[in-house]
Design a protein around this motif. Structure first.
Motif, PDB file in Angstrom:
ATOM      1  N   ILE A   1       0.813  -1.379   0.084  1.00  0.00           N
ATOM      2  CA  ILE A   1       0.061  -0.038   0.005  1.00  0.00           C
ATOM      3  C   ILE A   1       0.922   1.334   0.051  1.00  0.00           C
ATOM      4  O   ILE A   1       0.674   2.066  -0.878  1.00  0.00           O
ATOM      5  CB  ILE A   1      -0.940  -0.043   1.263  1.00  0.00           C
ATOM      6  CG1 ILE A   1      -2.137  -1.029   0.964  1.00  0.00           C
ATOM      7  CG2 ILE A   1      -1.760   1.492   1.393  1.00  0.00           C
ATOM      8  CD1 ILE A   1      -2.953  -1.537   2.333  1.00  0.00           C
ATOM      9  N   VAL A   2       1.867   1.290   0.828  1.00  0.00           N
ATOM     10  CA  VAL A   2       2.793   2.265   1.002  1.00  0.00           C
ATOM     11  C   VAL A   2       3.538   2.619  -0.602  1.00  0.00           C
ATOM     12  O   VAL A   2       3.791   3.736  -0.947  1.00  0.00           O
ATOM     13  CB  VAL A   2       4.012   2.138   1.972  1.00  0.00           C
ATOM     14  CG1 VAL A   2       4.946   3.282   2.079  1.00  0.00           C
ATOM     15  CG2 VAL A   2       3.212   2.410   3.423  1.00  0.00           C
ATOM     16  N   LEU A   3       3.991   1.492  -1.092  1.00  0.00           N
ATOM     17  CA  LEU A   3       4.610   1.448  -2.333  1.00  0.00           C
ATOM     18  C   LEU A   3       3.796   2.216  -3.282  1.00  0.00           C
ATOM     19  O   LEU A   3       4.173   3.164  -4.229  1.00  0.00           O
ATOM     20  CB  LEU A   3       4.995   0.083  -2.811  1.00  0.00           C
ATOM     21  CG  LEU A   3       6.069   0.232  -3.813  1.00  0.00           C
ATOM     22  CD1 LEU A   3       7.088   0.867  -4.017  1.00  0.00           C
ATOM     23  CD2 LEU A   3       6.341  -1.370  -4.331  1.00  0.00           C
TER      24      LEU A   3
ATOM     25  N   THR B   1       7.423   9.909   2.906  1.00  0.00           N
ATOM     26  CA  THR B   1       8.487  10.843   3.541  1.00  0.00           C
ATOM     27  C   THR B   1       7.555  10.835   5.033  1.00  0.00           C
ATOM     28  O   THR B   1       8.168  10.905   5.843  1.00  0.00           O
ATOM     29  CB  THR B   1       8.818  12.217   2.982  1.00  0.00           C
ATOM     30  OG1 THR B   1       9.610  11.701   1.809  1.00  0.00           O
ATOM     31  CG2 THR B   1       9.627  12.916   3.895  1.00  0.00           C
ATOM     32  N   VAL B   2       6.275  11.349   4.629  1.00  0.00           N
ATOM     33  CA  VAL B   2       5.318  11.374   5.914  1.00  0.00           C
ATOM     34  C   VAL B   2       5.350  10.338   6.759  1.00  0.00           C
ATOM     35  O   VAL B   2       5.499  10.469   8.037  1.00  0.00           O
ATOM     36  CB  VAL B   2       3.864  12.032   5.443  1.00  0.00           C
ATOM     37  CG1 VAL B   2       3.219  12.074   6.584  1.00  0.00           C
ATOM     38  CG2 VAL B   2       4.009  13.371   4.700  1.00  0.00           C
ATOM     39  N   VAL B   3       4.991   9.419   6.177  1.00  0.00           N
ATOM     40  CA  VAL B   3       4.939   7.941   6.971  1.00  0.00           C
ATOM     41  C   VAL B   3       6.243   7.683   7.692  1.00  0.00           C
ATOM     42  O   VAL B   3       6.270   7.219   9.108  1.00  0.00           O
ATOM     43  CB  VAL B   3       4.553   6.711   6.213  1.00  0.00           C
ATOM     44  CG1 VAL B   3       4.873   5.517   6.599  1.00  0.00           C
ATOM     45  CG2 VAL B   3       3.272   6.958   5.632  1.00  0.00           C
ATOM     46  N   THR B   4       7.596   7.851   7.163  1.00  0.00           N
ATOM     47  CA  THR B   4       8.740   7.587   7.575  1.00  0.00           C
ATOM     48  C   THR B   4       8.835   8.661   8.841  1.00  0.00           C
ATOM     49  O   THR B   4       9.349   8.209  10.049  1.00  0.00           O
ATOM     50  CB  THR B   4       9.945   8.007   6.649  1.00  0.00           C
ATOM     51  OG1 THR B   4       9.717   7.013   5.578  1.00  0.00           O
ATOM     52  CG2 THR B   4      11.187   7.692   7.365  1.00  0.00           C
TER      53      THR B   4
ATOM     54  N   CYS C   1      -0.333  17.779   4.387  1.00  0.00           N
ATOM     55  CA  CYS C   1      -1.782  17.849   5.070  1.00  0.00           C
ATOM     56  C   CYS C   1      -2.536  16.863   4.347  1.00  0.00           C
ATOM     57  O   CYS C   1      -3.324  16.304   5.038  1.00  0.00           O
ATOM     58  CB  CYS C   1      -2.339  19.314   4.596  1.00  0.00           C
ATOM     59  SG  CYS C   1      -4.008  19.473   5.393  1.00  0.00           S
ATOM     60  N   GLY C   2      -2.522  16.646   3.178  1.00  0.00           N
ATOM     61  CA  GLY C   2      -3.291  15.847   2.359  1.00  0.00           C
ATOM     62  C   GLY C   2      -2.951  14.273   2.916  1.00  0.00           C
ATOM     63  O   GLY C   2      -3.580  13.312   2.868  1.00  0.00           O
ATOM     64  N   THR C   3      -1.522  13.853   3.000  1.00  0.00           N
ATOM     65  CA  THR C   3      -1.322  12.775   3.439  1.00  0.00           C
ATOM     66  C   THR C   3      -1.630  12.461   5.017  1.00  0.00           C
ATOM     67  O   THR C   3      -2.327  11.376   5.097  1.00  0.00           O
ATOM     68  CB  THR C   3       0.246  12.772   3.577  1.00  0.00           C
ATOM     69  OG1 THR C   3       0.772  12.705   2.172  1.00  0.00           O
ATOM     70  CG2 THR C   3       0.717  11.322   3.838  1.00  0.00           C
TER      71      THR C   3
END
Length: 123
Positions: free
Chosen positions: A10-12, A33-36, A75-77
């Motif tokens: 999903i992340v990829l 980047t946000v997830v990391t 913000c969107g992420t």
């Protein structure tokens, strides 16, 4: 093992889609980047742990989001993440910036309209 593969896929896929819809030459902070930066926040946001090192990621993400496009992307992420991950407590997500001493002009929520709140960051 199978439980790890699905979230990684999903992340990829999300990272590929974000890169594909970004105009060339415009730097944006992507989903990955946000997830990391915010990985250490998940236990806190799901009531499975303390705030721990989460604020380091929140502050780091805040520091790198310099342009309007970067802020809209972050913000969107965030909007997507809090709306799609099971077990995230929305009140904790909304209060996370304040908890970490970061002042952003929008609420982290699945209903946030990122286009309205990201043009100016308040320090």
């Amino acid at each position: 093992m199978a439980g790890i593969i699905r979230p990684m896929c999903i992340v990829l896929i999300a990272a590929i889609l974000a890169a594909a819809i970004s105009p060339l030459g415009e730097a944006t902070i992507g989903y990955y980047t946000v997830v990391t930066y915010l990985t250490t926040c998940r236990p806190y946001l799901t009531n499975k742990g303390s705030l721990g090192n989460c604020c380091n990621g929140v502050k780091g993400l805040y520091r790198i989001a310099k342009t309007t496009q970067d802020r809209q992307s972050v913000c969107g992420t965030l909007k997507y993440l809090v709306g799609s991950y099971k077990g995230i407590h929305l009140n904790k997500a909304a209060g996370l910036p304040r908890q970490c001493g970061v002042n952003i002009p929008y609420k982290i929520s699945p209903s946030t309209d990122c286009s309205k709140y990201v043009h100016v960051l308040v320090t």
